[in-house]
Design an enzyme around this catalytic site. Structure first.
Site, PDB file in Angstrom:
ATOM      1  N   GLY A 117       0.851  -1.187   0.000  1.00 56.64           N
ATOM      2  CA  GLY A 117       0.000   0.000   0.000  1.00 56.64           C
ATOM      3  C   GLY A 117       0.882   1.230   0.000  1.00 56.64           C
ATOM      4  CG  ASN A 223      -5.859  -8.087  -4.171  1.00 54.25           C
ATOM      5  OD1 ASN A 223      -5.433  -8.126  -3.024  1.00 54.25           O
ATOM      6  ND2 ASN A 223      -7.125  -8.345  -4.457  1.00 54.25           N
ATOM      7  CB  CYS A 224      -0.655  -7.294  -1.056  1.00 54.87           C
ATOM      8  SG  CYS A 224       0.265  -5.949  -1.664  1.00 54.87           S
ATOM      9  CG  LEU A 243       4.654   2.708   6.064  1.00 53.15           C
ATOM     10  CD1 LEU A 243       5.600   3.843   5.732  1.00 53.15           C
ATOM     11  CD2 LEU A 243       5.090   2.044   7.336  1.00 53.15           C
ATOM     12  CG  ASP A 246      -9.101   1.195   3.966  1.00 55.53           C
ATOM     13  OD1 ASP A 246      -9.745   1.553   4.973  1.00 55.53           O
ATOM     14  OD2 ASP A 246      -9.593   1.142   2.827  1.00 55.53           O
ATOM     15  CB  THR A 321       4.050   8.176   3.964  1.00 58.94           C
ATOM     16  OG1 THR A 321       3.573   8.394   5.296  1.00 58.94           O
ATOM     17  CG2 THR A 321       4.871   6.916   3.908  1.00 58.94           C
ATOM     18  CD  GLU A 322      -0.340  12.692  -0.366  1.00 58.25           C
ATOM     19  OE1 GLU A 322      -0.197  13.440  -1.333  1.00 58.25           O
ATOM     20  OE2 GLU A 322      -1.211  11.812  -0.291  1.00 58.25           O
ATOM     21  CD  GLU A 323      -2.973   9.209   5.234  1.00 57.82           C
ATOM     22  OE1 GLU A 323      -3.169   9.245   4.017  1.00 57.82           O
ATOM     23  OE2 GLU A 323      -3.709   9.746   6.078  1.00 57.82           O
TER      24      GLU A 323
END
Lengths: 348, 402
Positions: A117, A223-224, A243, A246, A321-323
């Site tokens: 992800g 799709n891991c 990281l 969801d 990360t952006e998040e």
């Protein structure tokens, strides 16, 4: 006015080279149903994946090219940076696998780090220079986001190519000091920032040389939860990053969570003994759930905070990360837990 | 009036055979004489009463059934999430429970102490056979313990033979997973190679290093358990194309339920092992043949395959002391209206021939419930095909991206 315009047009024309993609054109909603059968491409087994598409500097598509490519690559890249900060960085710089002639076909480079992800690639871009000889892959199920990241990596590699060329031509081009760059980014998080600027900001380097030249990172659409074993052999990976995943709040969606008893068996399968899972989230419920499952899983053991202090990957995990940056700017909490893959206690 | 066809046959190593049709099943001994049934049969031909088995509720179609290795237990699972475990000595119901999700596949563990179930969400549970407290880890026995999971429909569950037990699970996403047992969280290997849903897995005491799988991709494959290495692939097209060419196998019609019905294809329904034949046998949807794959002397490869012609398209196969028994899709007025078609075959020297005695015995022993209209056996490709292949053009479901 006219003169300025002409100048900028002239500069534009010169800059026909790499351009970083802009996130705003690649936005996509965060939630995806992993149980859906999406037409994805995946190999029948890991040995059939064409890794040369993702890491052209490491994998040649045909054996005949190896000889020619080898010479080309050796003249193209400097072996190590001239800056004195080498000692801080891990291992020799900018050396490639098979292209360098030191590895035979059997000892092919293999992906060792997986970012599950990976989103827009913040972690990968930050980690790349820390482990310049290690192949890392970002896995993401959202088409637009993968599209963005793939373009971004191509652009970053392109910038590096240009910089190398200019350096060889005699220009004074610097190597980035990874540690201080990271520190600057962390410091910047405490200052207020114009959201547009944040949108455009890329933590990749476009003006300085980077160990590894971003040749060691790549992104794939996968799709891991269904196809991890199709891509990775048993015990292949040494690090897995999960990281800001969801949270799938609804109870019936819990099976879709990226950390579940089911998936832990697969992560334990692809991770070698001693390998590490890094997990961080700003959602306390999810953190508790993840820790509960990881603690209960016999093949993982929690790594202490003391041990983590020496791990160079941690600052990137927390901040790059952006998040992660969003959470920091909103003064939210981040919860980190890392686990080591251990031998099966039942088999001792 | 019509009768249900037999859709599942299971046999025990001790020679018992169970024939399943809808929500009923009948058990015979190795000579084909009825011993017990969920259908009230009164006395059998030589006046020994046929035991009445307390079966599932009617309208609860049985999806899977299995015997334990020691022959002492038999289990079925139904569409309505019921699981029933029987003691074969008396055919009394030992345990009945309701699972959380609908079970697709069943098998007992090698010790015959637990029943393993695989469901359509990919989870594999372990249920203690006894109600009493003999569970090692002090769990609440009434609740099934989760053993392992796939993120895909589980189609088949099995166990290896030999000193190091492995549990084998096959899913709709082409995978065979080999996990240690009982520490099934520890994945030993993946068998990667099938290109479609894997329907059935079989193992054999005479070849303990390997497993054989059949899939919707028209192949039967042989795997080394410890490493997941694909040892051999049998392409069914080359062997079975002749049945389509001669018209003995018929393509279906393109219907909403099965859009690929009109194509020639080979979906393996079942793979079994036969100790007496030292072979694996397989039946394929629509193809009127049983494929016999003898195991080679090295125990890790097949010898020459043998095709045994049978009278019509099969629904299942089970192995017996002398050969195998096949159940069929209804194909004559007699087996549509009166009694289901079941034929037994035995090996004599190099060939396989109908075992008349056993076949006749089964014909008078096995009855199936009556129904109003003719039963159509759905194709395995209806659930096996990946969803997006079946969606007609333009009918996109809520896509995961907007």
């Amino acid at each position: 006015m006219a003169g300025e315009q002409k100048a900028s047009v002239a500069v534009e024309a010169q800059q026909q080279g790499p351009k970083l993609p802009q996130k705003r054109y690649f936005r996509q909603r965060a939630h995806v149903n992993i149980f859906n059968d999406i037409p994805l491409e995946y190999p029948v087994r890991p040995s059939e994946e064409d890794w040369s598409k993702l890491y052209p500097a490491y994998f040649r598509s045909t054996p005949d090219d190896t000889q020619a490519a080898q010479t080309a690559s050796e003249t193209k890249r400097p072996i190590s940076p001239t800056s004195a900060n080498d000692s801080d960085q891990e291992g020799p710089q900018a050396k490639r696998g098979p292209g360098n002639g030191s590895m035979s076909a059997d000892k092919m480079a293999q992906v060792e780090f997986a970012d599950i992800g990976c989103g827009y690639g913040g972690l990968l871009v930050a980690l790349a220079p820390l482990y310049p000889n290690t192949l890392m892959v970002g896995m993401e199920i959202r088409t637009k986001v993968v599209g963005y990241l793939q373009r971004r990596i191509v652009a970053l590699r392109g910038f590096q190519d240009d910089l190398v060329r200019r350096k060889d031509a005699g220009e004074s081009i610097e190597w980035v000091d990874v540690r201080s760059k990271l520190k600057q980014e962390i410091d910047a998080l405490s200052k207020p920032l114009d959201p547009d600027a944040e949108e455009l900001h890329d933590n990749g380097e476009t003006d300085r040389l980077v160990p590894g030249h971003y040749e060691n990172i790549a992104a794939m659409r996968i799709n891991c939860q269904k196809y991890l074993p199709n891509f990775f052999n048993k015990a292949q990976l040494s690090k897995i990053f999960i990281l800001f995943a969801d949270p799938h709040f609804k109870r019936r969606k819990h099976k879709a969570r990226i950390i579940s008893t089911t998936m832990l068996a697969e992560y334990a399968y692809v991770l070698r003994t001693g390998g590490i899972i890094y997990m961080i989230t700003d959602v306390k419920d999810l953190y508790d759930w993840n820790v509960k499952h990881l603690d209960a899983f016999p093949l993982f053991e929690r790594i202490s905070d003391e041990e983590l202090e020496n791990d160079p990957a941690i600052p990137c995990v927390v901040n790059s990360t952006e998040e992660g940056k969003k959470v920091a700017r909103n003064k939210g909490n981040k919860y980190l837990a890392c686990y080591r893959r251990i031998e099966d206690p039942a088999e001792q | 009036m019509a009768v249900f066809p037999v859709t599942i046959i299971e046999s025990s190593p001790q020679g018992l055979m169970a024939f399943v049709a809808e929500s009923d099943f009948t058990v015979t001994d190795s000579a084909g004489k009825a011993i017990a049934s969920t259908i009230d049969m009164g006395a059998s031909s030589d006046d020994a009463a046929v035991a009445k088995i307390e079966g599932p509720e009617s309208k609860e179609a049985i999806r899977a059934a299995c015997f334990s290795r020691n022959g002492a237990l038999f289990a079925v699972c139904t569409n309505e999430k019921a699981i029933l475990i029987y003691e074969t000595a008396s055919w009394s119901l030992k345990r009945r429970l309701v699972s959380e999700k609908r079970t697709n596949a069943l098998c007992f563990d090698p010790e015959s102490k637990y029943l393993i179930t695989g469901d359509k969400f990919g989870d594999c549970h372990r249920i203690s056979v006894d109600n009493s407290n003999d569970n090692d880890n002090g769990n609440d026995n009434d609740k099934p313990e989760i053993l392992l999971g796939h993120v895909s429909i589980l189609c088949s569950v099995g166990f290896s033979y030999g000193s190091k037990p492995y549990i084998l699970t096959c899913d709709r996403d082409e995978k065979l997973r080999v996990s240690k047992y009982p520490n099934a969280y520890n994945i030993q290997a993946f068998g990667l190679g099938h290109r479609e849903f894997v329907t059935s897995v079989a193992t054999a005491p005479f070849a303990s290093e390997i497993a054989v799988t059949g899939a919707g991709d028209g192949t039967v494959r042989l795997w080394r358990l410890e490493t997941g290495e694909l040892l051999q692939t049998v392409e069914l097209d080359s062997l079975m194309r002749k049945y389509y060419e001669s018209g003995k196998a018929k393509c279906g019609e393109n219907t909403r339920e099965d859009r690929t019905a009109a194509t020639q294809r080979y979906g393996v329904l079942r793979v079994r092992s036969s100790e007496s034949l030292r072979s694996f046998v397989a039946v394929v949807e629509r193809i009127p043949a049983v494929l016999v794959l003898p195991i080679g002397d090295d125990l890790i490869s097949f010898g020459e395959p043998v095709l045994v012609d049978i009278e019509a398209a099969p629904t299942d196969v089970a192995t017996t002391e002398d050969g195998f028994v096949v159940s069929f899709e209804p194909h004559t007025a007699a087996n549509q209206e009166e009694a289901p078609a079941i034929v037994a075959y035995k090996k004599n020297s190099a060939d396989y021939a109908v075992d008349d005695a056993l076949t006749d015995s089964l014909a008078s022993s096995v009855a199936t419930p009556q129904t109003v209209k003719q039963v159509h056996v759905p194709s395995i490709f209806v659930w096996g095909n990946k969803q997006f292949l079946e969606r007609p053009q333009g009918e996109e479901e809520e896509e995961h991206e907007e």
